[in-house]
Design an enzyme around this catalytic site. Sequence first.
Site, PDB file in Angstrom:
ATOM      1  N   THR A 164      -0.142   8.525   6.837  1.00 29.88           N
ATOM      2  CA  THR A 164      -0.823   7.935   8.224  1.00 29.88           C
ATOM      3  C   THR A 164      -0.224   6.677   8.656  1.00 29.88           C
ATOM      4  OG1 THR A 164      -2.248   6.504   6.359  1.00 29.88           O
ATOM      5  CG2 THR A 164      -3.296   7.973   7.926  1.00 29.88           C
ATOM      6  N   LYS A 190      -0.220  10.126  -0.544  1.00 25.42           N
ATOM      7  CA  LYS A 190      -0.391   8.748   0.609  1.00 25.42           C
ATOM      8  C   LYS A 190      -0.492   7.411   0.608  1.00 25.42           C
ATOM      9  CE  LYS A 190      -2.300   7.775   3.664  1.00 25.42           C
ATOM     10  NZ  LYS A 190      -3.407   7.729   4.213  1.00 25.42           N
ATOM     11  N   THR A 201      -6.799   2.474   0.605  1.00 24.20           N
ATOM     12  CA  THR A 201      -6.545   4.089   1.261  1.00 24.20           C
ATOM     13  C   THR A 201      -4.978   5.222   1.005  1.00 24.20           C
ATOM     14  OG1 THR A 201      -7.460   3.231   3.229  1.00 24.20           O
ATOM     15  CG2 THR A 201      -5.587   5.121   3.769  1.00 24.20           C
ATOM     16  N   GLU A 287       2.853  -1.291   4.509  1.00 22.87           N
ATOM     17  CA  GLU A 287       2.852  -1.226   4.941  1.00 22.87           C
ATOM     18  C   GLU A 287       4.147  -2.292   5.281  1.00 22.87           C
ATOM     19  OE1 GLU A 287      -0.690  -1.946   6.758  1.00 22.87           O
ATOM     20  OE2 GLU A 287      -0.602   0.362   6.849  1.00 22.87           O
ATOM     21  N   ASN A 409      -0.760  -4.976  11.671  1.00 22.17           N
ATOM     22  CA  ASN A 409      -2.136  -4.624  11.539  1.00 22.17           C
ATOM     23  C   ASN A 409      -3.800  -5.795  12.419  1.00 22.17           C
ATOM     24  OD1 ASN A 409      -2.608  -3.264   8.952  1.00 22.17           O
ATOM     25  ND2 ASN A 409      -1.354  -4.262   8.732  1.00 22.17           N
TER      26      ASN A 409
END
Lengths: 426, 426
Positions: A164, A190, A201, A287, A409
């Site tokens: 993602t 991932k 996640t 991220e 985000n």
Amino acid sequence: MECDPFREVRVPFKAVKGGITAARGFRAAAISCGIKNPEATRLDLALIASDAPTVTEAVYTTNKVRAACVRVSQSHIRESDTRAIIANSGNANACTGPQGIQDAKAMCKAAAEALGVRMRQIQVCSTGIIGMTMPIGRITPRVAELASKLSPTGSDDAAAAIMTSDTRPKSYSIEVPCGSGSFRIGGIAKGAGMICPNMATMLCFITTDARISADELKRAVRCAVDQSFNCITIDGDTSTNDTVVVMSNGLAEAPAIRKGSDEAKIFRCALHKVMLELAKMIVADGERVTKFVEIRVRNARTHADARKVAEAVAKSMLVKCSWHGSDPNWGRVIHAVGYSGARIREELIDIYFGGLLACKGGLTSGTPVGELEKVVREPRFSVTIDLNLGNANHIVYTSDLSEAYVDFNSSEYSAAVHSRRQKGLA
Amino acid sequence: MECDPFREVRVPFKAVKGGITAARGFRAAAISCGIKNPEATRLDLALIASDAPTVTEAVYTTNKVRAACVRVSQSHIRESDTRAIIANSGNANACTGPQGIQDAKAMCKAAAEALGVRMRQIQVCSTGIIGMTMPIGRITPRVAELASKLSPTGSDDAAAAIMTSDTRPKSYSIEVPCGSGSFRIGGIAKGAGMICPNMATMLCFITTDARISADELKRAVRCAVDQSFNCITIDGDTSTNDTVVVMSNGLAEAPAIRKGSDEAKIFRCALHKVMLELAKMIVADGERVTKFVEIRVRNARTHADARKVAEAVAKSMLVKCSWHGSDPNWGRVIHAVGYSGARIREELIDIYFGGLLACKGGLTSGTPVGELEKVVREPRFSVTIDLNLGNANHIVYTSDLSEAYVDFNSSEYSAAVHSRRQKGLA
């Protein structure tokens, strides 16, 4: 040979290529369905299948809000053995109600038909945005084509299809000598956002050709997950979709792995090694992460205390901001130790950045700040907190918190809704 | 009249000027000692004194790493009544070992001598950077001068002197009719960083001229702190220095407040009102905060569950990033509800932004995202999470997470050390 977090696992393995298809009898493939965006051409639907029956173990999110795919996969694994995993990125199929369950089942049904197995033999995983129904009409009609592409070299495509906000695919595989032969373990994962102890996640699929009983596999998976994926945190959030699936098909030319045997220890450590490597890749590719930090807690009274301290430090926003600015701010570290809930004695605490003592017995060590800064300026470093109270240790792998993380985000949902509306899909 | 977090407290009060000196018989003053930086001229040392003996109650940080000043104040309040508070900003006197204890005691001794009271009658508070010794030589010689400036109009100076990264002083005071007379309660506070339930780097000093027993004051303070300062979070960090001190001197012309009386209820609610106003000011002035968000949890099975849900949502970095970007991302809210540890049923959860339903029974409500965005774009809004399981409620006041917060918090320690070294103070 036990899973000691303070010692890299010492199994006489060698790294091999192949990822999720490194082990015998596993094939993978991926296609592009335009799940997030019908015009996009990136891979977003993966299939991983075993040629032979498997013993499979899975661990799912502890979040009480569970995605539809998690519910369906949990019910499948309770009822049946597993032959394949179908996984998509771009939509989490979470908070999607009865329609979501129907969609997850439709994905399993399509995969089962294409593979000639039963629907319950399929695990289904989704990752992406929460709260939007799946574009199932763009998925199920393509599953037969996906299955026709299954290949023993399909791992890289599958690893790419589950990404993602990951910036790179994550894949790792090893071959481990065992008795007169060897077995292989390989996996793909991932991560990127919402990474936290007790899963994230995060999707991780692992295959092995080792021959192992369901009981022994279960023990090995629990131990390895606890010492790998449950030891990483990026932002302290736990997602609705986290899943680790480990499939073993017994096709290796190696002795069966029996409870209590040396082979069982070797398998356990090898599985831990694969999961730990994938877990570290997830943190390093978090991220907008600019620092990879290993928080090593030593000499706590109990392992639970060691874990509390490591997690409190790893999750503190103020500590993470200081990493980001290459600031060796041991005061923030010790304050997080203080509110962790663990038993501590302030005057016994030593804190090291890399090998340099920053805080000795709860006080500044006198090490020049310029020396400490050199450590924290590196993209990877460790922080060791010695509580000097007992002999329990724990490591957590974490990252800094960057301005770019915040920016990245701050508009996901609106952006997704508006983009769907513009395309007439809302 | 009880402290219901869902109802603004209804006491027939009126707001008055005066802050910490609004109540009779209290005086305050502040001077500039250059504690953080010898060249700076900002106020950084405050004194608050009662002309008459007091009944005093205090609540200190739950962090196990406690600043020297907290240790000294705790020992003083156990042994003695209280007559004054001396407080500085610019240095937290935390992780400073025996020298820190000596410095905190020296501040008390200087204040006691200047006021003609005993050393144990002084509470001492510090706020600022952790891990550096106090520049005590610039402080104690100035305390007599500080005491000579004590004035019934000194509240604003005192409020300014305890600020660290606060952008404005925080002060609030009310007059409350009681029997045939009235009493006053007023206070000052500082917050800005490390704000979290169970206290924060937060100092709050409150004075009242109500006549109240130690037992009754203790009950009122515990209840009010629990429903105010323990209901705010900015970054989830809990500091080493948090202190709330409430001094009552009984000089008001109002009946004594007896246990179980109507006056006791009035006092409790009035104290809650003052603390809640100061707590909200702290959140609204959080480090680089751009949004003030009220998280209202309704109909949880228990109050503990309601609190868990509100805190999980308020502390989630991903949720806070979405506030920052004015993104009505209810999926992130529900995922934080899911991992909060509270009992929930996903299919019963409703989520509102302001008065607008975003999520109904765990699914998207269909309210146009543009409407929801209008709410989240405001600088102040509420998010209501209705669990539809029981009848327990809880509110937490929180903020967004901004890129500027990260930037602001990324170099404190290095910057402070380098600045001291340049000035020859290291």
